[in-house]
Design an enzyme around this catalytic site. Structure first.
Site, mmCIF file in Angstrom:
data_model
loop_
_atom_site.group_PDB
_atom_site.id
_atom_site.type_symbol
_atom_site.label_atom_id
_atom_site.label_comp_id
_atom_site.label_asym_id
_atom_site.label_seq_id
_atom_site.Cartn_x
_atom_site.Cartn_y
_atom_site.Cartn_z
ATOM 1 N N ASP A 1 -8.041 -7.339 1.070
ATOM 2 C CA ASP A 1 -7.025 -7.549 2.112
ATOM 3 C C ASP A 1 -7.567 -7.051 3.435
ATOM 4 O O ASP A 1 -8.430 -6.168 3.465
ATOM 5 C CB ASP A 1 -5.737 -6.778 1.799
ATOM 6 C CG ASP A 1 -5.850 -5.325 2.252
ATOM 7 O OD1 ASP A 1 -5.303 -5.000 3.323
ATOM 8 O OD2 ASP A 1 -6.513 -4.517 1.577
ATOM 9 N N GLY B 1 -0.577 5.955 2.747
ATOM 10 C CA GLY B 1 -1.548 7.018 2.997
ATOM 11 C C GLY B 1 -2.488 6.722 4.149
ATOM 12 O O GLY B 1 -2.711 7.574 5.010
ATOM 13 N N ASP C 1 0.858 -1.184 0.000
ATOM 14 C CA ASP C 1 0.000 0.000 0.000
ATOM 15 C C ASP C 1 0.896 1.237 0.000
ATOM 16 O O ASP C 1 2.108 1.136 0.111
ATOM 17 C CB ASP C 1 -0.969 -0.028 1.178
ATOM 18 C CG ASP C 1 -0.258 -0.064 2.517
ATOM 19 O OD1 ASP C 1 0.971 0.108 2.544
ATOM 20 O OD2 ASP C 1 -0.928 -0.267 3.537
#
Length: 379
Positions: free
Chosen positions: A268, A97, A94
């Site tokens: 996920d 953020g 990822d």
């Protein structure tokens, strides 16, 4: 030639769910799929061999956490994340953020990026689209995510509109800064909260940039499940049929099935390992808290319908004993079971799509799991 390719196989005639396969530089995996989360380059308490034994084709690691510890330069020197953690299948990272917006008490958003404090020691840090790309290029994941703003739920239309526009500008900067498009696929993230108009705008902006895949962000952040499902219903049709679609941060069994029915390919969540650490287990008959006193003399498996390593070898009584004594092996056994449960659930979902009966499967599963009850417990 892009690093990531989506192969469409078929649509479920009963629901419209998609069966497919995603091809990456480190192998392929069938979709819809669940990705175990290895935040700090490890899925908590699990070895790579165990993850392979439960047929995990892709795992997720976290850019923010690996930037802080051990540092992306150390991972680069090790030969990249795959070598560093001894995992030769696909990895998704990822952008960092979400952690910036959820972990830091102090943050200031500006056009260049986000100023925030390190949640470990309070140091001031700055993360921008360019920095997020630099870190992920060093990590060498197969799929990397654009840096986006993650507004909380609920947020006003006005705030969300500015946020979506900023996320689109940041996505463009991510594409320009991405140095390894041939061996790392960059996904854009559609934002917009619960507002259809803003989701449409976000999807239009990002699809015009031609990312190899798209994530649906800003869900599973506290909104009711009916809102999440409604947003998915109007968002997934806005995304290209020939690219993978990833719903971020979703891992409860009902949401995986409902997401697949609405056209999502990848999911996920830390949920299976997080709840395993306090003894909560997913079973074919619903939620089971193995620490409960009633299991002290229960010598049956966690789930009589499960063939995982834990259920084939250990009893509820033994696992309860380990958990009550704070033995790490207990956490390993419950974590293994929960991950196996979700990966196996996704195989059942794929089989139901092959047989054009995912709607029937949902009804059967919800009935058996207890999701249809008025006071149904989630995780």
């Amino acid at each position: 030639m892009t690093a990531i390719r989506y192969e469409f196989i078929k649509t479920c005639k009963q629901t419209g769910a998609r069966l497919g396969r995603v091809h990456t530089p480190h192998g392929s995996f069938d979709t819809p799929t669940f990705m175990p989360v290895g935040t700090l380059a490890t899925v908590k308490t699990m070895s790579p061999e165990e993850l392979k034994a439960m047929d995990s084709g892709i795992i997720l690691s976290n850019t923010y956490h690996l930037w802080l510890r051990p540092g992306h330069e150390i991972v680069r020197e090790a030969g990249g994340l795959h070598k560093f953690m001894n995992w030769d299948r696909a990895i998704l990272t990822d952008s960092g953020g979400f952690q910036v917006f959820s972990l830091s008490d102090f943050r200031r958003i500006e056009e260049e990026g986000v100023h925030f404090r390190n949640h470990l020691n309070g140091d001031k840090l700055f993360l921008s689209p360019e920095k997020a790309m630099e870190i992920q290029n060093a990590l060498g994941s197969d799929i990397m995510m654009a840096f986006d703003e993650c507004p909380p739920f609920p947020a006003t239309f006005e705030y969300m509109k500015k946020s979506v526009e900023r996320t689109s500008r940041w996505a463009e900067r991510c594409l320009k800064a991405h140095e390894r498009p041939q061996d790392q696929g960059l996904f854009g993230i559609v934002q917009g909260g619960e507002f259809e108009e803003l989701r449409r705008q976000s999807a239009k902006d990002l699809v015009s940039m031609d990312f190899p895949g798209y994530a649906i962000g800003g869900l599973s952040v506290g909104e009711p499940k009916d809102i999440m499902n409604r947003v998915l219903e109007f968002t997934t049709p806005l995304l290209p049929d020939d690219k993978p679609r990833y719903l971020m941060g979703v891992g409860s069994p009902d949401s995986l099935i409902d997401g697949a029915i609405r056209g999502v390919d990848m999911f996920d969540c830390v949920l299976p390992t997080r709840i395993a650490r306090n003894g909560t287990c997913m079973t074919s008959e619903g939620r089971l808290v193995v620490k409960n006193a009633k299991f002290a003399r229960d010598f049956g498996p966690l789930d009589p319908n499960c063939d995982c390593y834990t259920c084939k070898n250990y009893s509820r009584a033994y696992i309860r004993h380990l958990m009550k004594c704070d033995e790490t092996f207990g956490i390993r056994l419950t974590s293994y079971h929960n991950l196996h449960f979700l990966l196996n659930l996704m195989e059942q979902v794929r089989q139901a799509i092959r047989e054009d009966r995912l709607g029937d499967f949902r009804e059967e599963f919800f009935e058996q799991y207890g999701f249809n009850k008025p006071n149904a417990k989630n995780f």
